[in-house]
Scaffold this motif. Structure first.
Motif, mmCIF file in Angstrom:
data_model
loop_
_atom_site.group_PDB
_atom_site.id
_atom_site.type_symbol
_atom_site.label_atom_id
_atom_site.label_comp_id
_atom_site.label_asym_id
_atom_site.label_seq_id
_atom_site.Cartn_x
_atom_site.Cartn_y
_atom_site.Cartn_z
ATOM 1 N N GLY A 101 -29.832 15.302 16.554
ATOM 2 C CA GLY A 101 -29.331 14.908 15.374
ATOM 3 C C GLY A 101 -27.839 14.795 15.099
ATOM 4 O O GLY A 101 -27.101 15.652 16.052
ATOM 5 N N HIS A 102 -27.246 13.988 14.395
ATOM 6 C CA HIS A 102 -25.670 13.731 14.175
ATOM 7 C C HIS A 102 -25.643 13.996 12.693
ATOM 8 O O HIS A 102 -26.332 13.652 11.872
ATOM 9 C CB HIS A 102 -25.496 12.108 14.460
ATOM 10 C CG HIS A 102 -24.040 11.923 14.190
ATOM 11 N ND1 HIS A 102 -23.736 11.181 13.178
ATOM 12 C CD2 HIS A 102 -22.945 12.379 14.569
ATOM 13 C CE1 HIS A 102 -22.230 10.965 12.990
ATOM 14 N NE2 HIS A 102 -21.804 11.812 14.053
ATOM 15 N N ASP A 103 -24.573 14.738 12.451
ATOM 16 C CA ASP A 103 -23.930 14.877 11.247
ATOM 17 C C ASP A 103 -25.104 15.699 10.378
ATOM 18 O O ASP A 103 -25.552 16.760 10.994
ATOM 19 C CB ASP A 103 -23.713 13.426 10.452
ATOM 20 C CG ASP A 103 -22.936 13.581 8.959
ATOM 21 O OD1 ASP A 103 -21.720 13.837 8.997
ATOM 22 O OD2 ASP A 103 -23.616 13.620 8.005
ATOM 23 N N TRP A 104 -25.597 15.065 9.205
ATOM 24 C CA TRP A 104 -26.651 15.877 8.598
ATOM 25 C C TRP A 104 -27.966 15.853 9.216
ATOM 26 O O TRP A 104 -28.624 16.827 9.081
ATOM 27 C CB TRP A 104 -26.915 15.232 7.054
ATOM 28 C CG TRP A 104 -26.483 15.941 5.896
ATOM 29 C CD1 TRP A 104 -25.271 15.558 5.109
ATOM 30 C CD2 TRP A 104 -26.664 17.301 5.435
ATOM 31 N NE1 TRP A 104 -25.083 16.312 4.123
ATOM 32 C CE2 TRP A 104 -25.942 17.441 4.283
ATOM 33 C CE3 TRP A 104 -27.693 18.369 5.853
ATOM 34 C CZ2 TRP A 104 -26.116 18.774 3.608
ATOM 35 C CZ3 TRP A 104 -27.664 19.432 5.273
ATOM 36 C CH2 TRP A 104 -26.859 19.716 4.009
ATOM 37 N N GLY A 105 -28.167 14.964 10.284
ATOM 38 C CA GLY A 105 -29.314 15.033 10.906
ATOM 39 C C GLY A 105 -29.335 16.301 11.935
ATOM 40 O O GLY A 105 -30.311 16.713 12.383
ATOM 41 N N ALA A 106 -27.843 16.604 12.262
ATOM 42 C CA ALA A 106 -27.982 17.762 13.219
ATOM 43 C C ALA A 106 -28.499 19.296 12.384
ATOM 44 O O ALA A 106 -29.294 19.741 13.247
ATOM 45 C CB ALA A 106 -26.351 18.091 13.672
ATOM 46 N N PRO A 107 -28.189 19.403 11.350
ATOM 47 C CA PRO A 107 -28.985 20.728 10.847
ATOM 48 C C PRO A 107 -30.319 20.557 10.614
ATOM 49 O O PRO A 107 -31.128 21.571 10.934
ATOM 50 C CB PRO A 107 -28.321 20.785 9.236
ATOM 51 C CG PRO A 107 -27.043 20.066 9.497
ATOM 52 C CD PRO A 107 -27.063 19.052 10.365
#
Length: 320
Positions: A101-107
């Protein structure tokens, strides 16, 4: 080159738009985008991973593009967002996946690793680190430290306020955010009154950055022209609710092999410096890389480097 196939899945009470590429028998890799982006932000990784033999899944997350965009902010807490992907994996029969995930996808990716320790075999986060469940909701700390100064997340808390500004001119909004988070400046917390608007003081560069050519930029514009910004902004309105719903994850570690990438010009690195330093204590098997001369939009700004690091990580930890 592998084709990218669009799908619409009925999961978790919504329709989830999903783009799939790569051989049918390839190991499943999920790529979760952030704000304000879309599935197409992974275009370079989709092709590289598919060519390497992986079956790539890039959803338009809840609130974005062709996916459903509920109006109620409570429909966007972290567990609900994770359940969208969990139910999609169920529907597709996924038993062993890589979750990136990147940005909000990371959490979302980090928490899926906690919620699905058997199924999520490896996990990766770009730009946003994982520091474990805090003792209090992070929004409480923001309110304490930014009582009289502007902070973008606090600005996002009032439904309708940020939407009105960001939707005034969608191409301008996206140009400002793309440039503003890749030039080494921190436009997320600004030295101006707390009740100010986010982008008023910024000069429109007139064109997207070089890493986002016109055809890619149009995909971003179309994404936010369809449903606006309310759904994506609702992700930011659930710090308390997400904190409450993750109580049973307090103290849990992510034990899977993990990859964390961040650009040295990413303002999130300044805001999350303590969390990045703490991360190895809660993600013991994490491999970290700081990409030089790189801002927040890491997978598009430096796709070759990201692809090399991602493919190397998967080859070492996610083989059949």
């Amino acid at each position: 080159m592998n084709a990218i196939e669009p799908h619409l899945l009925d999961v978790n009470g919504i329709q989830l738009s999903l783009h799939i590429s790569g051989p049918v028998d390839g190991q499943p890799v999920w790529l979760l985008h952030g704000f304000p982006e879309c599935w197409y932000s992974w275009r370079h990784q989709i092709h590289a991973l598919a060519e390497a033999g992986y079956r790539v899944h890039a959803p338009e997350m809840r609130g974005y593009g062709l996916s459903s965009a509920p109006q109620d902010p409570a429909a966007y807490d972290l567990i609900t967002l994770c359940d969208d992907i969990r139910q999609a994996m169920d529907l597709l029969g996924h038993r062993r996946v890589a979750m990136i995930g990147h940005d909000w996808g990371a959490p979302v990716a980090w928490h899926l690793a906690l919620l699905e320790p058997e199924r999520v075999q490896v996990v990766g986060g770009l730009s946003v680190p994982f520091g474990g469940r805090p003792k209090r909701p992070a929004i409480d700390t923001m309110r304490k430290h930014y009582q009289d100064r502007f902070h973008y997340i606090l600005y996002f808390q009032t439904p309708g306020l940020a939407e009105a500004e960001l939707e005034e001119n969608v191409p301008r909004t996206l140009r400002l955010l793309m440039h503003g988070l890749s030039n080494g400046k921190n436009n997320l917390a600004q030295d101006k009154p707390a009740d100010g608007r986010w982008l008023d003081d910024l000069e429109d560069p007139g064109k997207p950055p070089a890493w986002c050519p016109d055809e890619a930029f149009q995909v971003y514009v179309d994404t936010f022209s369809k449903n606006g910004f309310r759904g994506p902004l609702n992700w930011y309105r659930n710090f308390e609710r997400s904190w409450e719903r993750t109580a049973d994850l307090a103290g849990h570690l992510i034990h899977q092999p993990a990859l964390f990438l961040i650009g040295d010009r990413d303002p999130v690195g300044q805001l999350e410096a303590y969390t990045i330093e703490k991360m190895p204590s809660v993600v013991p098997a994490v491999e970290q890389h700081v990409l030089p001369h790189c801002g927040h939009w890491i997978q598009a700004e430096q796709p070759k480097t990201v692809n090399l690091l991602l493919l190397s990580f998967l080859e070492r930890h996610f083989t059949p």
